[in-house]
Design a protein around this motif. Sequence first.
Motif, PDB file in Angstrom:
ATOM      1  N   LYS A  81      38.119  13.255  76.090  1.00  0.00           N
ATOM      2  CA  LYS A  81      37.413  12.516  75.041  1.00  0.00           C
ATOM      3  C   LYS A  81      36.862  13.461  73.978  1.00  0.00           C
ATOM      4  O   LYS A  81      37.011  13.225  72.778  1.00  0.00           O
ATOM      5  N   ILE A  82      36.227  14.550  74.410  1.00  0.00           N
ATOM      6  CA  ILE A  82      35.659  15.509  73.461  1.00  0.00           C
ATOM      7  C   ILE A  82      36.758  16.165  72.641  1.00  0.00           C
ATOM      8  O   ILE A  82      36.633  16.362  71.432  1.00  0.00           O
ATOM      9  N   ALA A  83      37.862  16.508  73.305  1.00  0.00           N
ATOM     10  CA  ALA A  83      38.975  17.147  72.606  1.00  0.00           C
ATOM     11  C   ALA A  83      39.558  16.235  71.532  1.00  0.00           C
ATOM     12  O   ALA A  83      39.914  16.686  70.431  1.00  0.00           O
ATOM     13  N   ASN A  84      39.646  14.949  71.836  1.00  0.00           N
ATOM     14  CA  ASN A  84      40.255  14.002  70.898  1.00  0.00           C
ATOM     15  C   ASN A  84      39.275  13.482  69.855  1.00  0.00           C
ATOM     16  O   ASN A  84      39.679  12.895  68.853  1.00  0.00           O
ATOM     17  N   PHE A  85      37.990  13.706  70.092  1.00  0.00           N
ATOM     18  CA  PHE A  85      36.973  13.180  69.187  1.00  0.00           C
ATOM     19  C   PHE A  85      36.962  13.915  67.848  1.00  0.00           C
ATOM     20  O   PHE A  85      36.621  13.363  66.810  1.00  0.00           O
ATOM     21  N   SER A  86      37.357  15.176  67.871  1.00  0.00           N
ATOM     22  CA  SER A  86      37.303  15.990  66.659  1.00  0.00           C
ATOM     23  C   SER A  86      38.361  15.568  65.642  1.00  0.00           C
ATOM     24  O   SER A  86      39.530  15.397  65.969  1.00  0.00           O
ATOM     25  N   THR A  87      37.926  15.404  64.381  1.00  0.00           N
ATOM     26  CA  THR A  87      38.847  15.097  63.280  1.00  0.00           C
ATOM     27  C   THR A  87      38.943  16.274  62.317  1.00  0.00           C
ATOM     28  O   THR A  87      39.481  16.148  61.223  1.00  0.00           O
ATOM     29  N   PHE A  88      38.439  17.415  62.723  1.00  0.00           N
ATOM     30  CA  PHE A  88      38.370  18.592  61.856  1.00  0.00           C
ATOM     31  C   PHE A  88      39.755  19.176  61.574  1.00  0.00           C
ATOM     32  O   PHE A  88      40.564  19.350  62.480  1.00  0.00           O
ATOM     33  N   GLU A  89      40.024  19.451  60.295  1.00  0.00           N
ATOM     34  CA  GLU A  89      41.274  20.089  59.872  1.00  0.00           C
ATOM     35  C   GLU A  89      40.957  21.522  59.447  1.00  0.00           C
ATOM     36  O   GLU A  89      40.288  21.740  58.439  1.00  0.00           O
ATOM     37  N   TYR A  90      41.446  22.481  60.218  1.00  0.00           N
ATOM     38  CA  TYR A  90      41.116  23.877  59.931  1.00  0.00           C
ATOM     39  C   TYR A  90      41.767  24.368  58.638  1.00  0.00           C
ATOM     40  O   TYR A  90      41.124  24.999  57.804  1.00  0.00           O
ATOM     41  N   MET A  91      43.059  24.062  58.471  1.00  0.00           N
ATOM     42  CA  MET A  91      43.793  24.563  57.316  1.00  0.00           C
ATOM     43  C   MET A  91      43.664  23.592  56.147  1.00  0.00           C
ATOM     44  O   MET A  91      44.364  22.599  56.071  1.00  0.00           O
ATOM     45  N   ARG A  92      42.729  23.878  55.267  1.00  0.00           N
ATOM     46  CA  ARG A  92      42.585  23.100  54.045  1.00  0.00           C
ATOM     47  C   ARG A  92      41.883  23.979  53.016  1.00  0.00           C
ATOM     48  O   ARG A  92      41.180  24.928  53.365  1.00  0.00           O
ATOM     49  N   LYS A  93      42.108  23.664  51.743  1.00  0.00           N
ATOM     50  CA  LYS A  93      41.490  24.446  50.679  1.00  0.00           C
ATOM     51  C   LYS A  93      40.008  24.110  50.602  1.00  0.00           C
ATOM     52  O   LYS A  93      39.606  22.957  50.580  1.00  0.00           O
ATOM     53  N   ARG A  94      39.182  25.164  50.581  1.00  0.00           N
ATOM     54  CA  ARG A  94      37.738  24.975  50.513  1.00  0.00           C
ATOM     55  C   ARG A  94      37.164  25.752  49.340  1.00  0.00           C
ATOM     56  O   ARG A  94      37.613  26.838  49.025  1.00  0.00           O
ATOM     57  N   GLY A  95      36.149  25.179  48.712  1.00  0.00           N
ATOM     58  CA  GLY A  95      35.467  25.868  47.623  1.00  0.00           C
ATOM     59  C   GLY A  95      36.239  25.791  46.318  1.00  0.00           C
ATOM     60  O   GLY A  95      37.343  25.256  46.226  1.00  0.00           O
ATOM     61  N   SER A  96      35.645  26.315  45.265  1.00  0.00           N
ATOM     62  CA  SER A  96      36.275  26.329  43.945  1.00  0.00           C
ATOM     63  C   SER A  96      35.668  27.466  43.143  1.00  0.00           C
ATOM     64  O   SER A  96      34.658  28.066  43.530  1.00  0.00           O
ATOM     65  N   LEU A  97      36.297  27.796  42.015  1.00  0.00           N
ATOM     66  CA  LEU A  97      35.767  28.848  41.157  1.00  0.00           C
ATOM     67  C   LEU A  97      34.442  28.412  40.543  1.00  0.00           C
ATOM     68  O   LEU A  97      34.215  27.223  40.293  1.00  0.00           O
ATOM     69  N   LEU A  98      33.584  29.386  40.305  1.00  0.00           N
ATOM     70  CA  LEU A  98      32.315  29.087  39.651  1.00  0.00           C
ATOM     71  C   LEU A  98      32.548  28.694  38.195  1.00  0.00           C
ATOM     72  O   LEU A  98      33.553  29.065  37.593  1.00  0.00           O
ATOM     73  N   HIS A  99      31.607  27.955  37.639  1.00  0.00           N
ATOM     74  CA  HIS A  99      31.691  27.551  36.236  1.00  0.00           C
ATOM     75  C   HIS A  99      30.824  28.475  35.383  1.00  0.00           C
ATOM     76  O   HIS A  99      29.690  28.794  35.749  1.00  0.00           O
ATOM     77  N   PHE A 100      31.377  28.921  34.243  1.00  0.00           N
ATOM     78  CA  PHE A 100      30.628  29.779  33.323  1.00  0.00           C
ATOM     79  C   PHE A 100      30.040  28.913  32.203  1.00  0.00           C
ATOM     80  O   PHE A 100      30.770  28.302  31.430  1.00  0.00           O
TER      81      PHE A 100
END
Length: 345
Positions: free
Chosen positions: A235-254
Amino acid sequence: MSFEALRVHSGFSYLNSGLVAERIPFLAAKAGYTAIGLSDKGSLSGYAPFYHNCLKANVKPVFMMDATVLEGTYCLVVESEEGYRSLLQIALLTSENKLTLTDLLKYAKGLTAVFPFENPIFRQGYLNKDEKIGEKLAPLLKGYEHVYLGLPYLPEEKEFIAFCRDFAKSHSYDVVALPEISYEKETDAIVLKIVGAIQNHETLLEKEAKGYEYLLNEATAASFYTKEEIELTEKIANFSTFEYMRKRGSLLHFDNDEGLSSEDYLGKKAMEGLKQRVPNPSEEYLNRLSYELGVIDKMGYADYFLIVSDYVNYAKTHGVSVGPGRGSGAGSLVSYSLGIVEADP
């Protein structure tokens, strides 16, 4: 029902495991698991190699971490992206030796907490026949939406295991099978003896050893754990919906004071800078500048160039040495126009 090993340590649990993160998924597949956890001690460093080889082994990865504070060790399971960000905060504080129970409860969102029965509150309570364990335990788990107590694999400690099960039943806690796994086979316990000798600068005389921190097969797990305790691992193993490989963050704005978009402001500053460095620039210069700006705009890097220009020019006007530029950046007319590099490409 399917037994899934959750609390598995790799070499990233420094001197506490004989398993390599890259190999764990293949050992799991060999043992017949459909999912496998990686729960290193205070570290997330094994996630990438573990994840990629879980894909190859066709085993579901369960991302976890052992987090330790004065009150005990928590096995934290990442449920979602929010949980991953929570665990990043906890791992950072762990690396700085600043983690406290307050922090663990503060960053509880998106995490499942499994509190192992090996923790002192249970060990001492068992030995001292403490009847107030429940009162002491409740504040340690109050920040988590999903909480379980983790039962270790200790076949020689039948009285302690019975005590753990009785406590959970009388206090309405769900118990999950949670063997601590640090090597593949029972006879591989010698590996922990070896790393222990290394850690303590001792000479090891033993050549063989057996232990309980190995990958249990289905039959062994079923002979020790109850059906419900095993089902909770799945149950615990299947409960997770986390996707490790995905784009995170973005460039800062000036931010600029002229109310222009970053792309328009970059074009304005680049043209002004070019005319300062090359008075009356020819069509060759103008065409190249226009081309480069088009590529930068298309790739979404206008803010990046503005930020680099800002800190490079700040350094040059405040006595901080800056090199002439190197690599592909030195071949950019925009970089030259903004004062980032000194060579006219």
